[in-house]
Scaffold this active site. Structure first.
Site, PDB file in Angstrom:
ATOM      1  N   HIS A 261      -7.229  94.280 -35.694  1.00 47.80           N
ATOM      2  CA  HIS A 261      -7.225  93.957 -34.263  1.00 47.80           C
ATOM      3  C   HIS A 261      -8.333  92.965 -33.965  1.00 47.80           C
ATOM      4  O   HIS A 261      -9.398  93.029 -34.589  1.00 47.80           O
ATOM      5  CB  HIS A 261      -7.432  95.228 -33.423  1.00 47.80           C
ATOM      6  N   ASP A 315       0.287  99.706 -32.858  1.00 47.37           N
ATOM      7  CA  ASP A 315       1.660  99.574 -33.345  1.00 47.37           C
ATOM      8  C   ASP A 315       1.950 100.411 -34.578  1.00 47.37           C
ATOM      9  O   ASP A 315       3.091 100.493 -35.017  1.00 47.37           O
ATOM     10  CB  ASP A 315       1.960  98.092 -33.645  1.00 47.37           C
TER      11      ASP A 315
END
Ligand code: CMC
Length: 378
Positions: A261, A315
């Protein structure tokens, strides 16, 4: 004056002042309007969270009742929009359909008066209300089934399941999906929220702005990763194959979907919460072999890449939850979008209150002042 240095991907460069949400990427903290998402996902519905994001405070019981009634009213799709979606090519991706559907919603909705708070409110609420119905409608269309109109008395998640199947939604499924929607509703200045604000900054309505944002969300580096995580777990196929599969990926310098991320350098708090949700649901409905593969993959990737701040992101576990709910893999990203429109609309509203057109600079690297060459001399 020296020219500014390029920051690729604008990493770490503030693009706006915002009070919608907050992230501490080192500590793994995410708050919506100051409330930790752990509290919100445990105690609030998606409608409460949408209100919180739009207006900055948790709603009173009366406010929530009126807001819910408004969402129910605005969920009803005009016939022209239903016909438009029915005419989409069935082979299109549901995210492409959603992007077009949101632009279509703008075509059938009353014109938004950007200077009028009531008009702005009605438009943001319409986007939040209609998006799940539009996602479900395209699912029906591509399955060759009839449109199922929204049903009164159902929350956003339950109504989405109703519009998908035309059957009484299962309580566990509706509760689980509602919680997943809360966890996906907002996430500071990510690529699609930034896209939304850029489109909004040209003095555009929320339909066009959210349609642009959905385009940005579609890509595999952003929301499109959830679909690919499930495909990845399917490709690995067996627990015994996890290490070899990861080594192959590393040798080819390919990214593992669902990890890493831009802001979090620890496990994404949404991933932690979605994992709890998955555990709870699997406890009630039975586990899936892909979950065991996912746990092993997390262990292997964290061992190898954790020192570089690469951990599971939102996700990674969401697709496992959606698959268990019986949802098609390529509808995972539209579900992300139908939650995130609440965040987009909150950012759109913030942008409208203090708008400045986004028009960044560039560092020009091309040729200049060249002598023109006519076509017969090239
Ligand atoms: N697997 C393997 N290596 C990775 C991964 C990954 N998932 N993510 C980052 N890296 C490596 C990358 O290869 C690079 O290595 P090197 O410096 O040797 O070239 C380094 O880490 C930096 O990567 P980056 O892509 O430049 O960093 P970023 O801050 O732009 O990364 C990211 C953010 C989300 C684009 C990236 O982690 C990624 O592509 N992850 C996989 C896709 C994914 O799961 N996306 C969902 C993001 S969370 C939900 C959302 O916002 O939609």
């Amino acid at each position: 004056m020296s020219s500014p240095e390029l920051v690729p991907g604008l990493a770490g460069i503030p693009a706006a002042e915002s009070s919608v949400s907050f992230i501490d990427g080192q500590a793994g903290v995410l708050e919506y309007r100051g409330y930790p998402i752990e509290e919100l996902s445990a105690h609030s519905t998606y409608e409460e969270v949408a209100w919180l994001l739009l207006y900055g405070e948790l709603p009173t019981a009366e406010e929530l009742k009126a807001f819910t009634a408004d969402l129910e009213r605005l969920r009803v799709l005009p016939e022209a929009l239903v016909s438009m979606v029915k005419a989409f090519p069935r082979t299109g991706h549901p995210m492409q359909a959603l992007q077009a559907s949101l632009a279509g919603l703008g075509m059938v909705a009353p014109k938004v008066d950007l200077k009028d708070a009531a008009s702005r409110d009605e438009a943001t609420r319409r986007v939040i209300a209609a998006t799940p119905v539009l996602v479900a409608l395209f699912e029906r269309v591509r399955a060759g089934k009839e449109y199922v109109a929204p049903r009164e008395g159902l929350g956003t998640a339950a109504n989405f399941l109703w519009c998908l199947d035309g059957e009484e939604p299962d309580e566990v499924a509706a509760k689980t999906l509602d919680c997943a929607l809360v966890l996906h509703a907002e996430h500071t200045m990510n690529a699609s929220t930034f896209a939304c604000r850029v489109v909004a900054s040209t003095e555009n309505d929320p339909y066009t702005s959210c349609s642009g944002a959905v385009g940005a969300l579609f890509g595999p580096l952003h929301g499109g990763a959830n679909e690919r995580v499930l495909n990845q777990l399917g490709t690995i196929g067996d627990l015994s194959n996890v290490e070899a599969w990861f080594e192959g990926k590393s040798e080819r310098k390919e990214k593992v979907m669902g990890f890493g991320h831009r802001v979090y350098k620890t496990k994404d708090p949404r991933a932690k919460n979605l994992q709890l949700l998955a555990n709870e649901m699997f406890g009630k409905l039975g586990s899936t072999p892909k979950y065991d593969i996912a746990l092993k993959l997390e262990q292997v990737v964290t061992e190898k890449l954790g020192s570089r701040g690469i951990y599971p992101n939102v996700d990674f576990f969401s697709g496992l939850v959606y698959e268990k709910l019986g949802l098609a893999t390529d509808v995972f990203t539209p579900i992300f979008a139908m939650a995130r429109v609440a965040g987009y609309c909150a950012h759109w509203s913030e942008q409208m209150l203090d708008n400045k057109l986004f028009r960044p600079g560039q560092i020009y690297k091309g040729k200049r002042q060249r002598a023109y060459v006519s076509i017969d001399k090239r």
